[in-house]
Design a protein around this motif. Structure first.
Motif, PDB file in Angstrom:
ATOM      1  N   ILE A 195      25.322  39.225  34.810  1.00 45.36           N
ATOM      2  CA  ILE A 195      26.573  38.962  34.099  1.00 45.36           C
ATOM      3  C   ILE A 195      26.216  38.212  32.818  1.00 45.36           C
ATOM      4  CG2 ILE A 195      27.068  36.790  35.348  1.00 45.36           C
ATOM      5  CD1 ILE A 195      30.075  37.589  35.199  1.00 45.36           C
ATOM      6  N   THR A 196      26.837  38.625  31.717  1.00 53.40           N
ATOM      7  CA  THR A 196      26.543  37.966  30.439  1.00 53.40           C
ATOM      8  C   THR A 196      27.823  37.319  29.917  1.00 53.40           C
ATOM      9  OG1 THR A 196      24.772  39.554  30.037  1.00 53.40           O
ATOM     10  CG2 THR A 196      25.508  38.268  28.159  1.00 53.40           C
ATOM     11  N   THR A 197      28.663  38.087  29.248  1.00 53.18           N
ATOM     12  CA  THR A 197      29.929  37.498  28.795  1.00 53.18           C
ATOM     13  C   THR A 197      31.005  37.618  29.866  1.00 53.18           C
ATOM     14  OG1 THR A 197      30.730  39.578  27.897  1.00 53.18           O
ATOM     15  CG2 THR A 197      29.454  38.166  26.407  1.00 53.18           C
ATOM     16  N   GLY A 198      30.768  38.479  30.841  1.00 57.35           N
ATOM     17  CA  GLY A 198      31.780  38.722  31.872  1.00 57.35           C
ATOM     18  C   GLY A 198      32.749  39.825  31.488  1.00 57.35           C
ATOM     19  N   ALA A 199      32.517  40.492  30.348  1.00 57.31           N
ATOM     20  CA  ALA A 199      33.442  41.538  29.894  1.00 57.31           C
ATOM     21  C   ALA A 199      33.505  42.701  30.896  1.00 57.31           C
ATOM     22  CB  ALA A 199      33.038  42.049  28.515  1.00 57.31           C
ATOM     23  N   THR A 200      32.368  43.122  31.405  1.00 57.88           N
ATOM     24  CA  THR A 200      32.338  44.218  32.382  1.00 57.88           C
ATOM     25  C   THR A 200      33.054  43.804  33.660  1.00 57.88           C
ATOM     26  OG1 THR A 200      30.222  44.965  31.498  1.00 57.88           O
ATOM     27  CG2 THR A 200      30.815  45.755  33.692  1.00 57.88           C
ATOM     28  N   ALA A 201      32.747  42.589  34.130  1.00 61.08           N
ATOM     29  CA  ALA A 201      33.379  42.087  35.354  1.00 61.08           C
ATOM     30  C   ALA A 201      34.887  42.010  35.181  1.00 61.08           C
ATOM     31  CB  ALA A 201      32.798  40.718  35.703  1.00 61.08           C
ATOM     32  N   ARG A 202      35.321  41.564  34.000  1.00 62.48           N
ATOM     33  CA  ARG A 202      36.761  41.478  33.741  1.00 62.48           C
ATOM     34  C   ARG A 202      37.422  42.849  33.797  1.00 62.48           C
ATOM     35  NH1 ARG A 202      39.357  37.169  30.426  1.00 62.48           N
ATOM     36  NH2 ARG A 202      38.088  35.299  30.683  1.00 62.48           N
ATOM     37  N   GLU A 203      36.803  43.844  33.153  1.00 62.23           N
ATOM     38  CA  GLU A 203      37.376  45.190  33.139  1.00 62.23           C
ATOM     39  C   GLU A 203      37.475  45.758  34.554  1.00 62.23           C
ATOM     40  OE1 GLU A 203      38.929  45.844  29.751  1.00 62.23           O
ATOM     41  OE2 GLU A 203      38.673  47.638  30.979  1.00 62.23           O
ATOM     42  N   CYS A 204      36.383  45.617  35.305  1.00 61.44           N
ATOM     43  CA  CYS A 204      36.368  46.170  36.668  1.00 61.44           C
ATOM     44  C   CYS A 204      37.384  45.446  37.549  1.00 61.44           C
ATOM     45  CB  CYS A 204      34.971  46.021  37.275  1.00 61.44           C
ATOM     46  SG  CYS A 204      33.770  47.144  36.566  1.00 61.44           S
ATOM     47  N   ALA A 205      37.386  44.125  37.483  1.00 62.43           N
ATOM     48  CA  ALA A 205      38.299  43.351  38.324  1.00 62.43           C
ATOM     49  C   ALA A 205      39.747  43.668  37.976  1.00 62.43           C
ATOM     50  CB  ALA A 205      38.014  41.857  38.153  1.00 62.43           C
ATOM     51  N   ALA A 206      40.029  43.866  36.690  1.00 61.80           N
ATOM     52  CA  ALA A 206      41.401  44.163  36.273  1.00 61.80           C
ATOM     53  C   ALA A 206      41.903  45.454  36.911  1.00 61.80           C
ATOM     54  CB  ALA A 206      41.481  44.254  34.746  1.00 61.80           C
ATOM     55  N   ARG A 207      41.026  46.474  36.953  1.00 56.86           N
ATOM     56  CA  ARG A 207      41.439  47.763  37.537  1.00 56.86           C
ATOM     57  C   ARG A 207      41.735  47.598  39.040  1.00 56.86           C
ATOM     58  NH1 ARG A 207      40.715  48.477  32.842  1.00 56.86           N
ATOM     59  NH2 ARG A 207      42.671  47.368  32.972  1.00 56.86           N
ATOM     60  N   LEU A 208      40.932  46.804  39.721  1.00 58.03           N
ATOM     61  CA  LEU A 208      41.155  46.599  41.166  1.00 58.03           C
ATOM     62  C   LEU A 208      42.400  45.765  41.406  1.00 58.03           C
ATOM     63  CD1 LEU A 208      37.455  45.855  42.136  1.00 58.03           C
ATOM     64  CD2 LEU A 208      38.728  47.953  42.630  1.00 58.03           C
ATOM     65  N   TRP A 209      42.534  44.734  40.590  1.00 53.09           N
ATOM     66  CA  TRP A 209      43.644  43.796  40.717  1.00 53.09           C
ATOM     67  C   TRP A 209      44.975  44.486  40.470  1.00 53.09           C
ATOM     68  CZ3 TRP A 209      44.666  39.467  42.904  1.00 53.09           C
ATOM     69  CH2 TRP A 209      45.701  38.659  42.450  1.00 53.09           C
ATOM     70  N   GLU A 210      45.045  45.263  39.369  1.00 49.31           N
ATOM     71  CA  GLU A 210      46.328  45.898  39.035  1.00 49.31           C
ATOM     72  C   GLU A 210      46.660  47.022  40.011  1.00 49.31           C
ATOM     73  OE1 GLU A 210      45.353  46.668  34.986  1.00 49.31           O
ATOM     74  OE2 GLU A 210      44.636  48.690  35.374  1.00 49.31           O
ATOM     75  N   ASN A 211      45.681  47.439  40.796  1.00 51.03           N
ATOM     76  CA  ASN A 211      45.958  48.449  41.824  1.00 51.03           C
ATOM     77  C   ASN A 211      46.132  47.840  43.212  1.00 51.03           C
ATOM     78  OD1 ASN A 211      45.865  51.407  40.740  1.00 51.03           O
ATOM     79  ND2 ASN A 211      44.390  50.233  39.549  1.00 51.03           N
ATOM     80  N   GLY A 212      46.335  46.526  43.234  1.00 54.30           N
ATOM     81  CA  GLY A 212      46.798  45.906  44.478  1.00 54.30           C
ATOM     82  C   GLY A 212      45.784  45.158  45.306  1.00 54.30           C
ATOM     83  N   ALA A 213      44.559  45.003  44.820  1.00 52.78           N
ATOM     84  CA  ALA A 213      43.553  44.272  45.604  1.00 52.78           C
ATOM     85  C   ALA A 213      44.058  42.874  45.935  1.00 52.78           C
ATOM     86  CB  ALA A 213      42.240  44.198  44.833  1.00 52.78           C
ATOM     87  N   GLY A 214      43.696  42.377  47.130  1.00 52.06           N
ATOM     88  CA  GLY A 214      44.127  41.054  47.540  1.00 52.06           C
ATOM     89  C   GLY A 214      43.320  39.957  46.861  1.00 52.06           C
ATOM     90  N   THR A 215      41.999  40.100  46.899  1.00 52.03           N
ATOM     91  CA  THR A 215      41.097  39.143  46.270  1.00 52.03           C
ATOM     92  C   THR A 215      40.027  39.939  45.540  1.00 52.03           C
ATOM     93  OG1 THR A 215      41.318  37.735  48.223  1.00 52.03           O
ATOM     94  CG2 THR A 215      39.563  37.166  46.683  1.00 52.03           C
ATOM     95  N   VAL A 216      39.715  39.541  44.330  1.00 48.08           N
ATOM     96  CA  VAL A 216      38.573  40.137  43.631  1.00 48.08           C
ATOM     97  C   VAL A 216      37.685  39.012  43.131  1.00 48.08           C
ATOM     98  CG1 VAL A 216      37.776  41.689  41.813  1.00 48.08           C
ATOM     99  CG2 VAL A 216      40.021  42.072  42.851  1.00 48.08           C
ATOM    100  N   CYS A 217      36.439  39.019  43.593  1.00 55.06           N
ATOM    101  CA  CYS A 217      35.444  38.061  43.103  1.00 55.06           C
ATOM    102  C   CYS A 217      34.224  38.857  42.649  1.00 55.06           C
ATOM    103  CB  CYS A 217      35.064  37.080  44.196  1.00 55.06           C
ATOM    104  SG  CYS A 217      36.441  36.012  44.696  1.00 55.06           S
ATOM    105  N   VAL A 218      33.316  38.178  41.987  1.00 53.56           N
ATOM    106  CA  VAL A 218      32.162  38.848  41.392  1.00 53.56           C
ATOM    107  C   VAL A 218      30.901  38.086  41.775  1.00 53.56           C
ATOM    108  CG1 VAL A 218      31.117  39.636  39.218  1.00 53.56           C
ATOM    109  CG2 VAL A 218      33.618  39.438  39.402  1.00 53.56           C
TER     110      VAL A 218
END
Ligand SMILES: [Zn+2]
Length: 224
Positions: A195-218
């Motif tokens: 992980i560097t800036t976290g931009a990739t993690a943010r994009e991936c987590a956003a897709r999971l989160w907005e589709n209903g995931a309960g918890t998203v961690c990295v």
């Protein structure tokens, strides 16, 4: 690949256990450096309790953690795996990932480990997705299924060397949820090598989160 790597990981661990008694891990590149606090409690960027980026724009993951600093032997192994196809690095990198898992993630009942996907064209040329390979070893050891919950629909130019804001722009819309995976209510741990800036993690987590995931961690092997 799966079974092969489970077996190889088992053998690698045994050999490492035996060797570890005699030879502590060493590298010409210097000792392993754990990524220790103080760091941002959301994204683990070194420094303040909440970094400026997370204060301005809270990330769509609960937290992101990394086991080690991206330097020395860790960097060497990550680069060897990604760019020289040194797939024999997988068990060791999975060991490092597991250190972080035990420290930060072991108390949560994860429904799945979700590797950050590569674009199919890149995955074909590399022959594997390094995040998926290390996730599979960890998943086997911890008894957690690995689910390819995301796909990368757009190839993105290399992230390395781009400043934070450019990384975010470069990645916007790059990921989509996989149609055959339902994230609703699930506790998902995204896995990546670095992980560097976290931009990739943010994009991936956003897709999971907005589709209903309960918890998203990295969780990543390293933080640069
Ligand atoms: Zn932060």
């Amino acid at each position: 690949m799966d079974r092969l790597w489970t077996a190889a990981a088992g053998a690698g661990r045994l050999a490492e256990d035996l060797l570890g008694l005699v030879f502590p891990p060493r590298s010409e590149e210097g000792p392993l450096r754990e990524h220790l606090p103080p760091f941002c409690r959301r994204c683990s960027a070194p420094g303040a309790l909440l970094c400026p980026r997370c204060r301005e724009s809270p990330p769509p993951f609960l937290w992101a953690r990394a086991s080690y600093r991206y330097s020395g032997a860790v960097k060497e192994a990550v680069l060897g795996l990604k760019y020289k196809r040194q797939i024999d690095r997988v068990p060791w990198l999975a060991d490092l990932l597991e250190t972080g898992f035990r420290t930060y993630a072991a108390s949560i009942r994860w429904d799945a480990l979700v590797p950050v996907p590569l674009h199919p064209v890149r995955e074909r040329s590399r022959g594997f997705n390094q995040a998926e390979e290390i996730a599979r070893v960890l998943g086997n050891r911890q008894g957690i299924p690995v689910r390819k919950a995301l796909r990368r629909i757009r190839p993105t130019s290399a992230q390395a060397g781009l400043p934070g804001i450019e990384r975010a722009r470069n990645l916007a819309g790059a990921f989509q949820p996989q149609r055959n995976f339902d994230p609703v209510g699930k506790h998902l741990l995204l896995i990546d090598d670095v992980i560097t800036t976290g931009a990739t993690a943010r994009e991936c987590a956003a897709r999971l989160w907005e589709n209903g995931a309960g918890t998203v961690c990295v969780l990543t092997v390293a933080r640069s």
